[in-house]
Motif scaffolding. Sequence first.
Motif, PDB file in Angstrom:
ATOM      1  N   GLN A 200      -3.433  -6.935  -4.821  1.00  0.00           N
ATOM      2  CA  GLN A 200      -2.713  -6.718  -3.564  1.00  0.00           C
ATOM      3  C   GLN A 200      -3.617  -6.312  -2.413  1.00  0.00           C
ATOM      4  N   VAL A 201      -4.858  -5.977  -2.687  1.00  0.00           N
ATOM      5  CA  VAL A 201      -5.763  -5.531  -1.624  1.00  0.00           C
ATOM      6  C   VAL A 201      -6.618  -6.717  -1.169  1.00  0.00           C
TER       7      VAL A 201
ATOM      8  N   GLU B 279      -9.457  -1.768  -9.602  1.00  0.00           N
ATOM      9  CA  GLU B 279      -8.919  -1.981 -10.944  1.00  0.00           C
ATOM     10  C   GLU B 279     -10.014  -1.815 -11.993  1.00  0.00           C
TER      11      GLU B 279
ATOM     12  N   MET C 113     -11.313  -4.744  -6.543  1.00  0.00           N
ATOM     13  CA  MET C 113     -10.032  -4.232  -6.060  1.00  0.00           C
ATOM     14  C   MET C 113      -8.877  -5.004  -6.690  1.00  0.00           C
TER      15      MET C 113
ATOM     16  N   VAL D 240      -5.542   2.605  -2.328  1.00  0.00           N
ATOM     17  CA  VAL D 240      -5.523   1.885  -3.599  1.00  0.00           C
ATOM     18  C   VAL D 240      -6.902   1.988  -4.237  1.00  0.00           C
ATOM     19  N   SER D 241      -6.949   2.299  -5.540  1.00  0.00           N
ATOM     20  CA  SER D 241      -8.212   2.426  -6.267  1.00  0.00           C
ATOM     21  C   SER D 241      -8.610   1.094  -6.890  1.00  0.00           C
TER      22      SER D 241
ATOM     23  N   TYR E 215       0.837  -1.185   0.000  1.00  0.00           N
ATOM     24  CA  TYR E 215       0.000   0.000   0.000  1.00  0.00           C
ATOM     25  C   TYR E 215       0.879   1.244   0.000  1.00  0.00           C
TER      26      TYR E 215
END
Length: 797
Positions: free
Chosen positions: A174-175, A118, A171, A115-116, A40
């Motif tokens: 990685q989230v 995808e 998401m 994080v936005s 993050y």
Amino acid sequence: MLRKQPGFSAIAILTLALGIGANSAIFSIVNAVLLRPLPYPDANRIMVLNESSGPGQDYSVALPDYFDWQNDNTVFEHLAATHKESRNLSGIPGRDPERVSCASVTRNFFSVVGVSPEIGRIFSEDEDKVGAPPVVVISDRLWQHAFNRDPTVLGRSITLHDQNFDVIGVMPPQVTSPQDTDVWLSMMRRSNNPAWMDRSHHPAIFVWGKLKPGVTVAQARTEMKAIAARLEKTYPDTNGQETVVVTPLLENLVGKYRTNLGLLVGAVALVLLIACANLANLFAARGAARAREFAIHAAVGATRGQIIKKLFIESFLIALLGGVLGFFLAVWVRDGLIALSPGDVSRFQQVSFDFRVLGFTFFVASFTTVLFGLWPAWQASHADVQLALKAGSAGSGDPPSAKRARDWLVISEIALTLTLLVAAGLVLKSFSKMQALQLGYEPRNLFSARVELPWKTYSSREKVGTFTKALLDKVSTLPGVQSVGIGSNSPLMGGWQTGFWREGAARPTPAQMPSSDLEVVTGDYFSTFKTPLLRGRIFNDRDTKDSPRVVIIDQAMAEQYFPDEDPIGKRLFVDAGNDEEGNVPSEIVGVVARMRFHAVDEMAPLPVVYCSMAQAQRTSLGLFVRSSMGAASLSKSIRDVVASIDPNQPMFDPRPMIERVQETWGTHRLLSFLFSIFAALALLLATIGLYGLLAYTTLKRVPEIGIRLALGARPAQIRALILSHGMQLLLIGSMIGLIAAFALSRALQSVLFEVKGIDPRIYLGVGLILFGATLVAAWIPARRASHVDPIVALRTE
């Protein structure tokens, strides 16, 4: 030369490989778990907050307290609330119902992780409030395995616990926070829940915050404690003695493993030191034995550079072969460590091979190899060639400084080995104590699984009762099944704490309320666990929703709150978790043996109150089956039974109970296993090092031994001469090692379970092991020395 001395070459290469392999594997684990940054942006600014009433008494956050924190703090850029849960996912064509990990979060949670999505979007303000439309954001992992990465997933409806939700975003991979989440829901849609708005209720909500730029963790802790102090004054009944704990996210995830991994790093570093000392001794002794050979080379015209080049090639080849073997050993050890690591921490499963660590370890070991491999060449280039040629290869003596240096290398190996053996002994004894811990139930041949009933469908005790009765009846008829029980907050499967007080005592304030674990049961629960009834009776069919409330308590509750009296017939005010009931007077009808509900390092044991499922509504169920059937077959049969009762209901987390028990001491098992391996390696390397030194010194003393024998010395006296040298090294090394072992024992005390750092039996056992290893290492050279022919020995001079 390497082919002419295969024994030396094999020992040197293996020593090098063991040092490189073990260190590379351990440091790769440490790098992945403790040092690798979180995925993050500005992850070092992300904090996890919870409430606490003192050391070791941390718990979740009351939702009204979160609202106050959000309004009053000045140190956090964003402050988000999260609530972990799991739900049944159904309604996807071609897929059976399954259990997915969910998290209810406030919309600014995504601002905290930074994080936005995808694809798609996160919740809008209108979707994160009471009465908002039901929408969800899903993980990349769920998008892959449930929807095959179909981009038209946006706008599709999925069913979670028999309620429809529209997918609005996905998401990136990685989230997965918090705790491997696959579905994020809006928390504020449920924020009008009366139980959540009760300041004395802590419903498994944890707060995530992102510090403002330039704010330190210490500043955040100071301000949050000040806010908690103000809340304590404002709400003394609910917030008395409560404070706020602020923990960096990485520390929250893996902090409890930091000490164990640090100890393993120390242990494997000691192995590397022993390996380097061994290599140094091997090459020093080998170089000294070849002094005459180098003198001959010099006498026939070889330059210093040519001698150094010859030795450099030999040393580099050993280093290269050791490095290659060490690489393969490191990969194998790393895979083994991943298999033994705790399964609830994903970072352990994401360990990639760290070539920087391999390179550093290879450099250290190879530097030692090349340095001590070239040392004889440097000595030879400065030696008197005539003197070296006059000296016999066997009879030539070594300078006293060289002898002392080799002795001290072996002494250091013995000291380090003793330290590791003591540590391994303490950790193994601790692990043995943990395995022998009385659980209060028999986990062998006990199968467990989970079922989570949707509260929208199973909205009453009657509906839950119908499901549980059908489940108990059908599972009890399966082949090999001896007994079946159902619990709701069962051992090692979560927990539910509740407040209580004895009838006749004044009602405590929420801050002073004593706590117990609360278990809600039905079926043959106690007989399935093989937990004995000590007094009174168990629940029966007369204990219904409309009958007087009854409870069963455990032995710990009886001893603590009913000392020297019979608790049967006494009453407790217990909050069983039924909506809007609160603490209800309940008669104690039975006392059972104490059961351990939590892992030894999770929390201090609490007394336990048991309620009947007919009188306490639960939809989160644990199924327990005592059976002689194999786990795989039983799991499939139970899954079919659940599907026959409710086709939309998945059964999940099927495991033998013994696996859950073993998982609680998985970290200690890993620690004890690795310390044992490292101690064994150290013992092997030290034994080899001692043997090499004594074999070399015996060879150098052959003429002296020949003279002694010629003058009438007996073979036993010659053996004693060599053995005494080994025992002198053992004595000095042990004295130094004991000091180091005492220091390490103090450091280990925090991870030991019911074991004192200073254990005379372990120290005695280690002493006997080292004595035996020294005897073996010294006996072979001593025996050879006692068989020397004095005539042959004197003829070499």
